[in-house]
Design a protein around this motif. Structure first.
Motif, PDB file in Angstrom:
ATOM      1  N   LEU A   1       0.829  -1.208   0.000  1.00  0.00           N
ATOM      2  CA  LEU A   1       0.000   0.000   0.000  1.00  0.00           C
ATOM      3  C   LEU A   1       0.861   1.256   0.000  1.00  0.00           C
ATOM      4  CD1 LEU A   1      -2.975  -0.844   2.387  1.00  0.00           C
ATOM      5  CD2 LEU A   1      -2.733  -1.230  -0.067  1.00  0.00           C
ATOM      6  N   HIS A   2       2.158   1.078   0.218  1.00  0.00           N
ATOM      7  CA  HIS A   2       3.084   2.228   0.260  1.00  0.00           C
ATOM      8  C   HIS A   2       4.081   2.024  -0.884  1.00  0.00           C
ATOM      9  CE1 HIS A   2       5.268   5.539   1.859  1.00  0.00           C
ATOM     10  NE2 HIS A   2       5.804   4.999   2.931  1.00  0.00           N
ATOM     11  N   GLY A   3       5.386   2.021  -0.589  1.00  0.00           N
ATOM     12  CA  GLY A   3       6.388   1.951  -1.656  1.00  0.00           C
ATOM     13  C   GLY A   3       6.352   0.660  -2.455  1.00  0.00           C
TER      14      GLY A   3
ATOM     15  N   PHE B   1      -9.137  -6.950  -4.707  1.00  0.00           N
ATOM     16  CA  PHE B   1      -8.199  -6.455  -5.715  1.00  0.00           C
ATOM     17  C   PHE B   1      -8.321  -4.930  -5.847  1.00  0.00           C
ATOM     18  CE2 PHE B   1      -7.384  -5.120 -10.112  1.00  0.00           C
ATOM     19  CZ  PHE B   1      -6.072  -5.535 -10.256  1.00  0.00           C
ATOM     20  N   ARG B   2      -7.201  -4.247  -5.847  1.00  0.00           N
ATOM     21  CA  ARG B   2      -7.179  -2.801  -6.083  1.00  0.00           C
ATOM     22  C   ARG B   2      -6.309  -2.509  -7.293  1.00  0.00           C
ATOM     23  NH1 ARG B   2      -7.084   0.907  -0.691  1.00  0.00           N
ATOM     24  NH2 ARG B   2      -9.116   0.238   0.006  1.00  0.00           N
ATOM     25  N   LEU B   3      -6.605  -1.427  -7.975  1.00  0.00           N
ATOM     26  CA  LEU B   3      -5.719  -1.011  -9.062  1.00  0.00           C
ATOM     27  C   LEU B   3      -4.472  -0.441  -8.418  1.00  0.00           C
ATOM     28  CD1 LEU B   3      -7.505   0.863 -11.944  1.00  0.00           C
ATOM     29  CD2 LEU B   3      -6.783  -1.522 -11.804  1.00  0.00           C
ATOM     30  N   MET B   4      -3.393  -1.176  -8.474  1.00  0.00           N
ATOM     31  CA  MET B   4      -2.169  -0.704  -7.833  1.00  0.00           C
ATOM     32  C   MET B   4      -1.656   0.508  -8.612  1.00  0.00           C
ATOM     33  SD  MET B   4      -2.335  -2.646  -5.395  1.00  0.00           S
ATOM     34  CE  MET B   4      -0.927  -2.187  -4.421  1.00  0.00           C
ATOM     35  N   GLY B   5      -1.113   1.474  -7.858  1.00  0.00           N
ATOM     36  CA  GLY B   5      -0.653   2.709  -8.505  1.00  0.00           C
ATOM     37  C   GLY B   5      -1.764   3.723  -8.685  1.00  0.00           C
ATOM     38  N   PHE B   6      -2.928   3.424  -8.119  1.00  0.00           N
ATOM     39  CA  PHE B   6      -4.062   4.354  -8.171  1.00  0.00           C
ATOM     40  C   PHE B   6      -4.459   4.762  -6.768  1.00  0.00           C
ATOM     41  CE2 PHE B   6      -6.544   5.518 -11.903  1.00  0.00           C
ATOM     42  CZ  PHE B   6      -5.693   5.029 -12.890  1.00  0.00           C
ATOM     43  N   GLY B   7      -4.770   6.047  -6.596  1.00  0.00           N
ATOM     44  CA  GLY B   7      -5.274   6.526  -5.320  1.00  0.00           C
ATOM     45  C   GLY B   7      -4.159   7.056  -4.437  1.00  0.00           C
ATOM     46  N   HIS B   8      -4.522   7.968  -3.572  1.00  0.00           N
ATOM     47  CA  HIS B   8      -3.559   8.527  -2.635  1.00  0.00           C
ATOM     48  C   HIS B   8      -4.314   9.143  -1.470  1.00  0.00           C
ATOM     49  CE1 HIS B   8      -0.223  10.873  -1.022  1.00  0.00           C
ATOM     50  NE2 HIS B   8       0.544  10.018  -1.676  1.00  0.00           N
ATOM     51  N   ARG B   9      -3.763   8.989  -0.279  1.00  0.00           N
ATOM     52  CA  ARG B   9      -4.419   9.545   0.901  1.00  0.00           C
ATOM     53  C   ARG B   9      -4.545  11.073   0.800  1.00  0.00           C
ATOM     54  NH1 ARG B   9      -4.838   8.094   6.244  1.00  0.00           N
ATOM     55  NH2 ARG B   9      -5.652   6.158   5.414  1.00  0.00           N
ATOM     56  N   VAL B  10      -3.576  11.725   0.209  1.00  0.00           N
ATOM     57  CA  VAL B  10      -3.567  13.199   0.203  1.00  0.00           C
ATOM     58  C   VAL B  10      -3.957  13.787  -1.156  1.00  0.00           C
ATOM     59  CG1 VAL B  10      -2.177  15.254   0.675  1.00  0.00           C
ATOM     60  CG2 VAL B  10      -1.804  13.169   2.019  1.00  0.00           C
TER      61      VAL B  10
ATOM     62  N   GLU C   1     -16.918   6.332 -13.313  1.00  0.00           N
ATOM     63  CA  GLU C   1     -17.501   7.024 -12.157  1.00  0.00           C
ATOM     64  C   GLU C   1     -16.910   6.546 -10.820  1.00  0.00           C
ATOM     65  OE1 GLU C   1     -21.723   6.731 -11.192  1.00  0.00           O
ATOM     66  OE2 GLU C   1     -21.989   8.429 -12.556  1.00  0.00           O
ATOM     67  N   TYR C   2     -16.678   5.222 -10.719  1.00  0.00           N
ATOM     68  CA  TYR C   2     -16.149   4.674  -9.461  1.00  0.00           C
ATOM     69  C   TYR C   2     -14.881   5.419  -9.062  1.00  0.00           C
ATOM     70  CZ  TYR C   2     -13.851   1.428  -6.223  1.00  0.00           C
ATOM     71  OH  TYR C   2     -13.213   0.882  -5.131  1.00  0.00           O
ATOM     72  N   PHE C   3     -13.977   5.594 -10.035  1.00  0.00           N
ATOM     73  CA  PHE C   3     -12.685   6.215  -9.723  1.00  0.00           C
ATOM     74  C   PHE C   3     -12.816   7.724  -9.569  1.00  0.00           C
ATOM     75  CE2 PHE C   3     -11.754   2.116 -11.456  1.00  0.00           C
ATOM     76  CZ  PHE C   3     -10.737   1.658 -10.632  1.00  0.00           C
TER      77      PHE C   3
ATOM     78  N   PRO D   1      -3.792   8.165 -10.990  1.00  0.00           N
ATOM     79  CA  PRO D   1      -2.484   7.479 -10.933  1.00  0.00           C
ATOM     80  C   PRO D   1      -1.563   8.193  -9.950  1.00  0.00           C
ATOM     81  CG  PRO D   1      -3.136   7.866 -13.205  1.00  0.00           C
ATOM     82  CD  PRO D   1      -4.116   8.607 -12.353  1.00  0.00           C
ATOM     83  N   ASN D   2      -0.857   7.426  -9.151  1.00  0.00           N
ATOM     84  CA  ASN D   2       0.107   8.032  -8.219  1.00  0.00           C
ATOM     85  C   ASN D   2       1.537   7.799  -8.714  1.00  0.00           C
ATOM     86  OD1 ASN D   2       0.965   5.422  -7.262  1.00  0.00           O
ATOM     87  ND2 ASN D   2      -0.931   5.308  -6.082  1.00  0.00           N
ATOM     88  N   VAL D   3       2.493   8.214  -7.893  1.00  0.00           N
ATOM     89  CA  VAL D   3       3.913   8.189  -8.286  1.00  0.00           C
ATOM     90  C   VAL D   3       4.365   6.799  -8.740  1.00  0.00           C
ATOM     91  CG1 VAL D   3       4.731   7.738  -5.920  1.00  0.00           C
ATOM     92  CG2 VAL D   3       6.212   8.967  -7.491  1.00  0.00           C
TER      93      VAL D   3
END
Ligand code: CMC
Length: 428
Positions: free
Chosen positions: A263-265, A299-308, A351-353, A360-362
């Motif tokens: 969920l992090h690096g 299952f989650r789309l890895m590399g998607f989403g961010h707490r901030v 819509e879900y996303f 997309p995150n870093v």
């Protein structure tokens, strides 16, 4: 006198001071709340909790802003080198030319690790995850460099900072070489920080290896992008461990463990494995987007989403714009890049996303560049660690200088209330 807000608890007025940061973020100071009222605050996942006051990194998630010591990440990526950004993060100001030269020279002189430390690699399984090895060897630095462990001695702190920055790429490259059974390649002091790391990773004693300056620059930029990100999970871990006055090596070793999680690096490795799985499953991107939306699946789309970040991750945008450049330069055509682009396009229009503000995150595109550079996927999070090291150091140093109290959260106990001990022969 600071501004106060008044709240009522059990019919009693409680006054809480307001704190305002330099970019206008507002906080309620609850540090005296329990003493005044008997109440504590509850904030699972710490989404509303400021654990410290910090002058290092500013993130404004709604606007996609990331600044280190006031300088935008875009500007730093364009103009600075990784070690220049490391200096900025750790010491608070951009270095002058002579300060930077002295900093780089000192780091260069400390790139070797103690020969006995190398023997640890022989004791660990060849197929161990590199993050486990990295964390172990970093913690072991505190056994070999006992002359720089005193957190309250500025000379010790300065030396341990230099040692860590200098040795982490060596430790990382040795981890890789050991895992593939190749001879370890010693650091070369005539190369830049990033070029030396690439050389230790990919050179062989049997033939010469040329580090392409464009490739070394691309990696340098990726390291800058990971430099610091305020109070994320691994940085909070470094602060938490350091708050007990554990030494810098031990604190950073703990941060490496925290970064490892998917969920992090660890997401950068997970992204690539996800793209590979989609590829092997016939490139059916929609199937995986639907799976990520399905609440009965984990299952989650890895590399998607961010707490901030809730609109875009500025680091992801910079990486996305350099993917083509690096792949073209290397002459690499990666089918996973096409899948990543399609995945991003479908998810961004879904819509879900969009409702959940998932972008997309870093980690989303970084793995594609690392892979093109020749790194195996289990080394991706190691690269993140090398990039994040200056941030961990800066945050540890800032905390030590603030003389904060030991980090010791409270809890809301939900277990059994008091009961009598039952002898073993009477238990059902
Ligand atoms: N795929 C599908 N759904 C998601 C995703 C995702 N990647 N991320 C969040 N959601 C959903 C989640 O199921 C929840 O839905 P609902 O409201 O219906 O229950 C909603 O979005 C909010 O999610 P959350 O778990 O409460 O959000 P969080 O702020 O606690 O977690 C996160 C942030 C980054 C851990 C999460 O978005 C995630 O797991 N992403 C995938 C892993 C990843 O890419 N991590 C790297 C983060 S950036 C670099 C770093 O920190 O190292």
């Amino acid at each position: 006198m600071s501004q106060q807000v008044k709240i009522q608890l059990d019919g009693q007025d409680v006054e809480l001071p307001l704190i305002e940061g330099s970019e206008g973020e507002k906080a309620l100071d609850v540090s005296k709340l329990r003493a005044q009222s008997g109440y504590i605050t509850y904030d699972g996942g710490f989404g509303n909790t400021g654990a410290c006051q910090s002058g290092i990194t500013f993130v404004q998630g709604e606007k996609g802003i990331l600044r280190h010591r006031g300088y935008s990440i875009e500007g730093l990526c364009e103009h600075a080198s990784f070690l220049e950004v490391a200096y900025l993060l750790i010491y608070g100001e951009l270095p002058t030319q002579s300060e930077l030269t002295a900093f780089m020279d000192e780091i260069t002189q400390h790139t070797l690790i103690h020969e006995d430390l190398r023997r640890i690699y022989d004791a660990l399984p060849k197929d161990a995850h590199p993050m486990a090895i990295l964390s172990s060897v970093v913690c072991c630095l505190s056994t070999f460099y006992q002359d720089s462990l005193d957190y309250s001695n500025p000379d010790h702190v300065r030396l341990s900072i230099i040692r860590l920055l200098a040795k982490l790429p060596t430790i990382a490259a040795f981890t890789y070489k050991k895992s593939i059974g190749q001879p370890l390649i010693y650091p070369r002091n005539d190369l830049s920080y990033t070029a030396n790391f690439l050389n230790m990773m990919f050179a062989l004693p049997t033939e010469s290896y040329h580090v392409d300056p464009d490739i070394s620059e691309a990696l340098d930029q990726l390291l800058i992008l990971h430099g610091d990100h305020e109070q994320n999970c691994s940085t909070s871990t470094v602060r938490m461990v350091g708050s007990s006055h554990a030494n810098l090596f031990a604190s950073v070793s703990a941060g490496i463990c925290a970064l490892w999680g998917p969920l992090h690096g660890g997401a950068n490795q997970a992204v690539l494995e996800m793209l590979q799985a989609i590829h092997e499953d016939g490139d059916d991107v929609e199937k995986y987007v639907n799976l990520a939306k399905d609440k009965t699946s984990d299952f989650r789309l890895m590399g998607f989403g961010h707490r901030v970040y809730k609109n875009f991750d500025p680091r992801a945008q910079i990486i996305k714009s350099s993917v083509d450049k690096v792949l073209n330069k290397l002459g690499v055509k990666d089918p996973l890049l096409g899948i990543a682009r399609k995945l991003e396009e479908i998810a961004l229009n879904d819509e879900y996303f969009s409702q959940r503000k998932l972008y997309p995150n870093v980690d989303f595109y970084s793995g594609i560049i690392y892979r093109a550079l020749g790194f195996p996927s289990d080394m991706f999070t190691v690269l993140f660690s090398i990039g994040r090291l200056p941030g961990w150091i800066a945050q540890w140093k800032e905390m030590m200088e603030d003389q904060s109290r030991i980090a010791r959260p409270r809890q809301i106990y939900t277990g059994s209330t008091e009961r009598d001990y039952v002898p073993i022969d009477q238990r059902s």
